[in-house]
Design a protein around this motif. Sequence first.
Motif, PDB file in Angstrom:
ATOM      1  N   VAL A   1       5.238   2.391  -3.569  1.00 23.24           N
ATOM      2  CA  VAL A   1       6.211   1.294  -3.651  1.00 23.24           C
ATOM      3  C   VAL A   1       7.618   1.799  -3.325  1.00 23.24           C
ATOM      4  O   VAL A   1       8.372   1.146  -2.590  1.00 23.24           O
ATOM      5  CB  VAL A   1       6.180   0.646  -5.051  1.00 23.24           C
ATOM      6  CG1 VAL A   1       7.370  -0.303  -5.229  1.00 23.24           C
ATOM      7  CG2 VAL A   1       4.876  -0.108  -5.266  1.00 23.24           C
ATOM      8  N   LYS A   2       7.969   2.967  -3.859  1.00 19.84           N
ATOM      9  CA  LYS A   2       9.301   3.534  -3.606  1.00 19.84           C
ATOM     10  C   LYS A   2       9.508   3.843  -2.124  1.00 19.84           C
ATOM     11  O   LYS A   2      10.563   3.546  -1.557  1.00 19.84           O
ATOM     12  CB  LYS A   2       9.490   4.798  -4.438  1.00 19.84           C
ATOM     13  CG  LYS A   2       9.670   4.547  -5.930  1.00 19.84           C
ATOM     14  CD  LYS A   2       9.852   5.865  -6.682  1.00 19.84           C
ATOM     15  CE  LYS A   2      10.096   5.626  -8.156  1.00 19.84           C
ATOM     16  NZ  LYS A   2      10.243   6.896  -8.916  1.00 19.84           N
TER      17      LYS A   2
ATOM     18  N   SER B   1       9.695   0.568  -0.147  1.00 17.21           N
ATOM     19  CA  SER B   1      10.979  -0.097  -0.431  1.00 17.21           C
ATOM     20  C   SER B   1      12.123   0.560   0.328  1.00 17.21           C
ATOM     21  O   SER B   1      13.004  -0.119   0.876  1.00 17.21           O
ATOM     22  CB  SER B   1      11.266  -0.055  -1.938  1.00 17.21           C
ATOM     23  OG  SER B   1      10.286  -0.747  -2.659  1.00 17.21           O
ATOM     24  N   ASP B   2      12.093   1.869   0.381  1.00 15.26           N
ATOM     25  CA  ASP B   2      13.141   2.603   1.105  1.00 15.26           C
ATOM     26  C   ASP B   2      13.080   2.295   2.601  1.00 15.26           C
ATOM     27  O   ASP B   2      14.120   2.157   3.258  1.00 15.26           O
ATOM     28  CB  ASP B   2      12.964   4.105   0.868  1.00 15.26           C
ATOM     29  CG  ASP B   2      14.117   4.917   1.431  1.00 15.26           C
ATOM     30  OD1 ASP B   2      15.248   4.743   0.951  1.00 15.26           O
ATOM     31  OD2 ASP B   2      13.883   5.712   2.371  1.00 15.26           O
ATOM     32  N   LYS B   3      11.862   2.152   3.124  1.00 14.69           N
ATOM     33  CA  LYS B   3      11.717   1.847   4.553  1.00 14.69           C
ATOM     34  C   LYS B   3      12.196   0.429   4.857  1.00 14.69           C
ATOM     35  O   LYS B   3      12.779   0.176   5.918  1.00 14.69           O
ATOM     36  CB  LYS B   3      10.265   2.032   4.988  1.00 14.69           C
ATOM     37  CG  LYS B   3       9.838   3.496   5.065  1.00 14.69           C
ATOM     38  CD  LYS B   3       8.426   3.647   5.601  1.00 14.69           C
ATOM     39  CE  LYS B   3       8.061   5.122   5.757  1.00 14.69           C
ATOM     40  NZ  LYS B   3       6.676   5.293   6.291  1.00 14.69           N
ATOM     41  N   VAL B   4      11.958  -0.495   3.932  1.00 16.11           N
ATOM     42  CA  VAL B   4      12.452  -1.859   4.110  1.00 16.11           C
ATOM     43  C   VAL B   4      13.978  -1.854   4.066  1.00 16.11           C
ATOM     44  O   VAL B   4      14.646  -2.474   4.904  1.00 16.11           O
ATOM     45  CB  VAL B   4      11.890  -2.798   3.014  1.00 16.11           C
ATOM     46  CG1 VAL B   4      12.598  -4.153   3.056  1.00 16.11           C
ATOM     47  CG2 VAL B   4      10.385  -2.973   3.179  1.00 16.11           C
ATOM     48  N   LYS B   5      14.528  -1.122   3.109  1.00 15.92           N
ATOM     49  CA  LYS B   5      15.982  -1.026   2.944  1.00 15.92           C
ATOM     50  C   LYS B   5      16.658  -0.496   4.204  1.00 15.92           C
ATOM     51  O   LYS B   5      17.751  -0.935   4.584  1.00 15.92           O
ATOM     52  CB  LYS B   5      16.302  -0.124   1.753  1.00 15.92           C
ATOM     53  CG  LYS B   5      17.778   0.082   1.492  1.00 15.92           C
ATOM     54  CD  LYS B   5      17.986   1.020   0.312  1.00 15.92           C
ATOM     55  CE  LYS B   5      19.466   1.305   0.084  1.00 15.92           C
ATOM     56  NZ  LYS B   5      19.663   2.254  -1.051  1.00 15.92           N
TER      57      LYS B   5
ATOM     58  N   ILE C   1       9.793  -6.619   5.545  1.00 17.70           N
ATOM     59  CA  ILE C   1       9.060  -7.025   4.345  1.00 17.70           C
ATOM     60  C   ILE C   1       7.918  -7.978   4.681  1.00 17.70           C
ATOM     61  O   ILE C   1       6.892  -8.016   4.009  1.00 17.70           O
ATOM     62  CB  ILE C   1      10.031  -7.653   3.309  1.00 17.70           C
ATOM     63  CG1 ILE C   1       9.328  -7.774   1.951  1.00 17.70           C
ATOM     64  CG2 ILE C   1      10.547  -9.003   3.798  1.00 17.70           C
ATOM     65  CD1 ILE C   1      10.274  -8.119   0.824  1.00 17.70           C
TER      66      ILE C   1
END
Length: 246
Positions: A150-151, A154-158, A164
């Motif tokens: 998940v981390k 999430s970092d790749k989406v950010k 997403i």
Amino acid sequence: MSLKDTINLENLPKHLAIIMDGNGRWAKKQGLIRAIGHENGTKSVRITVETCAKLGIENLTLYAFSTENWNRPKLEVETLMKLLISSLKKELKTLIGNNIRLNSIGNLERLPKSAQKELLEVIEKTKNNTRMVLTLALNYGAREEMLNAVKIISDKVKNNIISIDTIDESIINQHLYTQNLPDVDLLIRTSGEHRISNFLLWQIAYSELYFTEVLWPDFKEEDLYEAIISYQKRERRFGKTSEQIK
């Protein structure tokens, strides 16, 4: 006819996972210290690995040490780490002789440096083997694995590396420790306990579960055959009806 002869070699689990439980209780029954139980458990590991390879199972994953096992008595943890190192050294020849590739999943950074070194050396020396992939789950916890995924996602989406809207099961699979392994078809747990203990929670979503009263040091070829035969008698529907499968 032997049990082995009744196994349908065309219907083997492509990925077999085992929770090797009962070493301590086995030792206690014999009036021995827990460490002796773990030592005897390595014999069952060898038997199981070689038997799976001979049958034609492509992937075998063994729950060798969980993230929660650090909470055990210090002496027992030290014994397990020493056993890991000695077993890797001892079994390298067997792995190469049986054309088995060693793999590992889990947070290896917490393992003693000597264990990390030995593990990575055996992985390197067996990397071109093709008969079966043997995966050791070491300092492994499924919740930690999913949290880590998940981390990273999430970092790749950010950072606009992935959208997403594109996140699906395949994206999650790509960020798990088991990204190069198929889902588990059959999960075996020894010693009579009926729980999963934070093992491959995502990967066993549609696994067949098999629980046996046999303590791990007593687990032999016939016990493995019984588990596989039980698996082959089941109808795997994956959400469909029996009529749809037929």
